[in-house]
Design a protein around this motif. Structure first.
Motif, mmCIF file in Angstrom:
data_model
loop_
_atom_site.group_PDB
_atom_site.id
_atom_site.type_symbol
_atom_site.label_atom_id
_atom_site.label_comp_id
_atom_site.label_asym_id
_atom_site.label_seq_id
_atom_site.Cartn_x
_atom_site.Cartn_y
_atom_site.Cartn_z
ATOM 1 N N ALA A 1 50.670 -29.395 -34.479
ATOM 2 C CA ALA A 1 50.962 -30.437 -33.497
ATOM 3 C C ALA A 1 52.027 -31.394 -34.017
ATOM 4 C CB ALA A 1 49.677 -31.193 -33.156
ATOM 5 N N VAL A 2 51.956 -31.708 -35.314
ATOM 6 C CA VAL A 2 52.943 -32.601 -35.931
ATOM 7 C C VAL A 2 54.325 -31.953 -35.935
ATOM 8 C CG1 VAL A 2 53.642 -33.672 -38.116
ATOM 9 C CG2 VAL A 2 51.261 -33.836 -37.350
ATOM 10 N N LYS A 3 54.382 -30.666 -36.319
ATOM 11 C CA LYS A 3 55.667 -29.971 -36.429
ATOM 12 C C LYS A 3 56.423 -29.923 -35.113
ATOM 13 C CE LYS A 3 54.427 -26.052 -38.375
ATOM 14 N NZ LYS A 3 54.559 -24.703 -38.973
ATOM 15 N N TYR A 4 55.693 -29.757 -34.004
ATOM 16 C CA TYR A 4 56.341 -29.570 -32.714
ATOM 17 C C TYR A 4 56.329 -30.827 -31.852
ATOM 18 C CZ TYR A 4 56.629 -24.630 -33.802
ATOM 19 O OH TYR A 4 56.937 -23.429 -34.392
ATOM 20 N N SER A 5 56.142 -31.986 -32.500
ATOM 21 C CA SER A 5 56.168 -33.261 -31.777
ATOM 22 C C SER A 5 57.240 -34.162 -32.367
ATOM 23 C CB SER A 5 54.811 -33.977 -31.868
ATOM 24 O OG SER A 5 53.794 -33.199 -31.306
ATOM 25 N N ALA A 6 57.825 -34.966 -31.511
ATOM 26 C CA ALA A 6 58.860 -35.895 -31.964
ATOM 27 C C ALA A 6 58.249 -37.008 -32.809
ATOM 28 C CB ALA A 6 59.576 -36.495 -30.752
ATOM 29 N N SER A 7 59.052 -37.515 -33.742
ATOM 30 C CA SER A 7 58.609 -38.620 -34.589
ATOM 31 C C SER A 7 58.193 -39.809 -33.713
ATOM 32 C CB SER A 7 59.744 -39.031 -35.530
ATOM 33 O OG SER A 7 59.358 -40.111 -36.333
ATOM 34 N N GLY A 8 57.041 -40.406 -34.052
ATOM 35 C CA GLY A 8 56.546 -41.558 -33.302
ATOM 36 C C GLY A 8 55.649 -41.204 -32.138
ATOM 37 N N SER A 9 55.553 -39.913 -31.791
ATOM 38 C CA SER A 9 54.704 -39.516 -30.661
ATOM 39 C C SER A 9 53.228 -39.491 -31.076
ATOM 40 C CB SER A 9 55.132 -38.155 -30.116
ATOM 41 O OG SER A 9 54.949 -37.155 -31.096
ATOM 42 N N ARG A 10 52.372 -39.411 -30.084
ATOM 43 C CA ARG A 10 50.927 -39.493 -30.332
ATOM 44 C C ARG A 10 50.307 -38.096 -30.354
ATOM 45 N NH1 ARG A 10 47.156 -43.096 -26.453
ATOM 46 N NH2 ARG A 10 48.356 -44.709 -27.523
ATOM 47 N N ILE A 11 49.372 -37.925 -31.297
ATOM 48 C CA ILE A 11 48.559 -36.710 -31.366
ATOM 49 C C ILE A 11 47.101 -37.151 -31.268
ATOM 50 C CG2 ILE A 11 47.836 -34.760 -32.784
ATOM 51 C CD1 ILE A 11 50.704 -34.901 -34.019
ATOM 52 N N THR A 12 46.389 -36.620 -30.272
ATOM 53 C CA THR A 12 45.018 -37.049 -30.007
ATOM 54 C C THR A 12 44.044 -35.948 -30.406
ATOM 55 O OG1 THR A 12 45.817 -38.338 -28.117
ATOM 56 C CG2 THR A 12 43.446 -37.931 -28.248
ATOM 57 N N ILE A 13 43.062 -36.339 -31.238
ATOM 58 C CA ILE A 13 42.033 -35.402 -31.692
ATOM 59 C C ILE A 13 40.712 -35.817 -31.054
ATOM 60 C CG2 ILE A 13 40.868 -34.375 -33.677
ATOM 61 C CD1 ILE A 13 43.910 -36.310 -34.474
ATOM 62 N N ASP A 14 40.074 -34.860 -30.352
ATOM 63 C CA ASP A 14 38.814 -35.155 -29.654
ATOM 64 C C ASP A 14 37.711 -34.210 -30.095
ATOM 65 O OD1 ASP A 14 39.317 -37.355 -28.017
ATOM 66 O OD2 ASP A 14 40.320 -36.122 -26.506
ATOM 67 N N CYS A 15 36.476 -34.748 -30.153
ATOM 68 C CA CYS A 15 35.267 -33.938 -30.369
ATOM 69 C C CYS A 15 34.312 -34.265 -29.229
ATOM 70 C CB CYS A 15 34.594 -34.272 -31.697
ATOM 71 S SG CYS A 15 35.623 -33.982 -33.144
ATOM 72 N N LEU A 16 33.932 -33.268 -28.456
ATOM 73 C CA LEU A 16 33.072 -33.497 -27.305
ATOM 74 C C LEU A 16 31.876 -32.562 -27.380
ATOM 75 C CD1 LEU A 16 32.672 -34.900 -24.550
ATOM 76 C CD2 LEU A 16 33.970 -33.028 -23.520
ATOM 77 N N VAL A 17 30.661 -33.134 -27.344
ATOM 78 C CA VAL A 17 29.437 -32.337 -27.424
ATOM 79 C C VAL A 17 28.900 -32.103 -26.023
ATOM 80 C CG1 VAL A 17 27.062 -32.260 -28.256
ATOM 81 C CG2 VAL A 17 28.866 -33.206 -29.710
ATOM 82 N N ARG A 18 28.619 -30.818 -25.706
ATOM 83 C CA ARG A 18 27.996 -30.471 -24.426
ATOM 84 C C ARG A 18 27.319 -29.103 -24.551
ATOM 85 N NH1 ARG A 18 33.534 -29.343 -21.509
ATOM 86 N NH2 ARG A 18 33.383 -31.544 -20.921
ATOM 87 N N ASP A 19 26.159 -28.977 -23.930
ATOM 88 C CA ASP A 19 25.420 -27.706 -23.893
ATOM 89 C C ASP A 19 25.247 -27.084 -25.273
ATOM 90 O OD1 ASP A 19 25.308 -27.945 -21.133
ATOM 91 O OD2 ASP A 19 27.189 -26.850 -20.858
ATOM 92 N N ASN A 20 24.827 -27.911 -26.239
ATOM 93 C CA ASN A 20 24.573 -27.449 -27.610
ATOM 94 C C ASN A 20 25.813 -26.841 -28.271
ATOM 95 O OD1 ASN A 20 22.579 -27.440 -29.651
ATOM 96 N ND2 ASN A 20 22.355 -25.221 -29.449
ATOM 97 N N GLN A 21 26.970 -27.292 -27.821
ATOM 98 C CA GLN A 21 28.234 -26.876 -28.438
ATOM 99 C C GLN A 21 29.123 -28.094 -28.629
ATOM 100 O OE1 GLN A 21 30.068 -23.756 -26.051
ATOM 101 N NE2 GLN A 21 29.367 -22.245 -27.537
ATOM 102 N N VAL A 22 30.017 -28.000 -29.601
ATOM 103 C CA VAL A 22 30.998 -29.049 -29.772
ATOM 104 C C VAL A 22 32.382 -28.455 -29.502
ATOM 105 C CG1 VAL A 22 31.198 -28.614 -32.275
ATOM 106 C CG2 VAL A 22 31.963 -30.807 -31.321
ATOM 107 N N GLU A 23 33.150 -29.150 -28.667
ATOM 108 C CA GLU A 23 34.520 -28.725 -28.364
ATOM 109 C C GLU A 23 35.480 -29.634 -29.101
ATOM 110 O OE1 GLU A 23 37.353 -29.182 -24.641
ATOM 111 O OE2 GLU A 23 35.846 -27.627 -24.271
ATOM 112 N N ILE A 24 36.368 -29.025 -29.887
ATOM 113 C CA ILE A 24 37.360 -29.776 -30.675
ATOM 114 C C ILE A 24 38.728 -29.478 -30.103
ATOM 115 C CG2 ILE A 24 38.330 -30.125 -32.983
ATOM 116 C CD1 ILE A 24 35.616 -28.943 -34.032
ATOM 117 N N SER A 25 39.516 -30.512 -29.854
ATOM 118 C CA SER A 25 40.842 -30.306 -29.262
ATOM 119 C C SER A 25 41.892 -31.164 -29.948
ATOM 120 C CB SER A 25 40.809 -30.608 -27.763
ATOM 121 O OG SER A 25 40.527 -31.969 -27.539
#
Length: 495
Positions: A398-422
């Motif tokens: 994500a860092v390599k393909y993003s312009a300097s100063g741009s935002r990278i958002t990391i999320d962890c979401l728990v649902r149905d006994n699973q965790v989704e990481i994005s």
């Protein structure tokens, strides 16, 4: 003979004549119906080539109506370069010969040429004299096209470097080309009528029913890599593409198999993997020592408040960190290709691992805004090191393909006994064509001026995908050019 007998005889003769006339009419009606309903053009002409009858199929095939053709020369249908055919045929017919299945071309009203098969017979009068010609013309254009296609396909199959084999639904071989003989050693006479299992090693016999099951449902099997046995008892690596063969009604009646010998390719890949493994191992030890020396020198530089040395050594540490990650990727790639990559499962806190990965990334990506909401305190049963590699690769990508100063958002979401990481970036985005190949080994997104500075070997995302598969998960991607990308995956929580 009295008048009454004579009258009765006259009446009897008249009855016979009427009966014969009715029979002649019935026969004529039957013949007329047959001629009108025939799919073939049925034409009659006199000995001068003038058309005297013309049925409905003649109109359908050649485009002319009966009123347009009757009374005109048959030469109207014959192309200029075939004009010599007519006098030759007439000469044979005058001698009483019959011409059967004479293949030629005739011209339609619209100028198009059609392939026809002609059967031509002499027409005789009661005295046996030839007074005309009867011609039956069958349109064989579709047959000719099919024959041409068949000839082309036959030439392709014969000259192909790949083994091309067909078999029925009982796995009995029905065709076998020259390259099949070259690759497997058996001649067509030795294999046609035999079971395809003759080529399949005993430990792979279960492949055949699995493939047949897929093909019977209409699926196509592409680039299935396996091993097959030659006549000489040696095993070779092959890539199979297998397709169902269907009849005109769409029923599957057999299978077509294209087998490519990839033994040399496999050997080359093995040599490459061995080389990568050896080189990576040889580089890992001195690089570890070099990182240690740099870290010690960095501590000393900070103690002396030597800003210049601190800045240079910090950059050196970052670069050796990148090199260490790259070598680690190559080692994992080599293990994966050899089938030696295994998982070392343990229970651990996802939140702790996420913090470690983000803190390390902040050092390498100080020019980007890394935003992570509080990750839930959940436990995973997984390979912590390999999952850390997945997270690091996705974040660094994500860092390599993003312009300097741009935002990278990391999320962890728990649902149905699973965790989704994005991981969501505001970068260049990825074209649909590239998305289809992005997780293939050594594939890199097509370069343009905006990303010509991006380095890498195209193995990071491949390893991400393969490590997640080992964990029973898969990588997902949502992206549009110019709108950034979101990479995500889900893992089961430890209950």
């Amino acid at each position: 003979m009295d008048d009454i007998e004579q009258a009765n005889q006259i009446i009897s003769v008249q009855d016979e004549l009427n009966s014969a006339y009715r029979m002649a009419e019935e026969r004529s009606a039957v013949l007329s119906a047959i001629i009108d309903s025939s799919d073939d053009a049925i034409i009659s002409k006199n000995l001068d080539g003038i058309v005297t009858s013309w049925n409905l199929s003649a109109e359908r095939i050649f485009g002319y109506t009966a009123s347009e053709m009757i009374g005109t020369s048959i030469l109207r249908l014959i192309p200029e370069d075939r004009a010599d055919e007519e006098p030759h045929i007439l000469s044979r017919l005058r001698n009483g010969d019959r011409v059967d299945h004479f293949h030629t071309k005739r011209r339609r009203k619209d100028g198009q040429l059609v392939d026809v098969s002609l059967t031509i017979s002499p027409v005789r009068n009661r005295e046996g004299l030839i007074i005309g010609v009867s011609k039956i013309a069958r349109d064989i254009t579709a047959i000719k096209i099919a024959e041409e296609k068949s000839a082309i396909l036959s030439a392709i199959i014969t000259s192909s470097d790949d083994a091309i084999i067909s078999k029925d639904l009982n796995s009995t071989i029905t065709s076998w080309n020259a390259s099949a003989q070259r690759i497997f050693g058996y001649s067509a006479e030795e294999m046609i009528g035999e079971s395809i299992l003759k080529l399949i090693p005993l430990d792979r016999h279960q492949e055949e029913p699995l493939i047949l099951g897929k093909l019977k449902s209409g699926e196509r099997v592409e680039h299935f890599e396996t091993r097959r046995m030659t006549k000489w008892g040696t095993l070779i690596d092959v890539s199979l593409t297998i397709s169902p063969i269907k009849d005109n009604a769409g029923n599957i009646i057999g299978l077509s198999k294209i087998a490519r010998d990839i033994t040399d390719k496999k050997l080359e890949e093995q040599r490459k993997n061995d080389f990568i493994s050896i080189v990576s191992h040889e580089l890992k030890t001195p690089l570890t020592s070099l990182r240690s020396y740099i870290q010690l020198a960095l501590i000393k530089a900070r103690e002396r408040t030597d800003e210049f040395s601190t800045r240079l050594l910090t950059r050196a540490e970052v670069q050796t960190g990148k090199m260490s990650t790259m070598i680690h990727d190559f080692l994992n790639l080599s293990r994966l290709e050899e089938g030696k990559m295994t998982l070392s499962l343990s229970k651990f806190s996802l939140a702790d691992l996420m913090k470690e990965v983000v803190l390390e990334a902040e050092i390498l990506a100080s020019s980007h805004q890394l935003v992570m909401d509080a990750c839930p305190e959940v436990e995973l049963l997984a390979d912590r090191d390999k999952l850390g590699q997945v997270l690091t690769n996705l974040l660094s990508n994500a860092v390599k393909y993003s312009a300097s100063g741009s935002r990278i958002t990391i999320d962890c979401l728990v649902r149905d006994n699973q965790v989704e990481i994005s991981f969501a970036d505001q970068g260049l985005g990825i074209a649909e064509e590239d998305q289809r190949h992005l997780f293939e080994r050594f594939y890199r997104v097509r370069q343009d001026q905006q990303q010509s500075h991006v380095s890498g070997f195209g193995i990071g995302l491949y390893l991400v995908s393969e490590i997640l598969k080992l964990h029973g998960s898969e990588i997902r991607l949502q992206s549009r050019p110019g709108e950034g990308s979101v990479f995500s995956f889900s893992l089961a929580l430890e209950s």
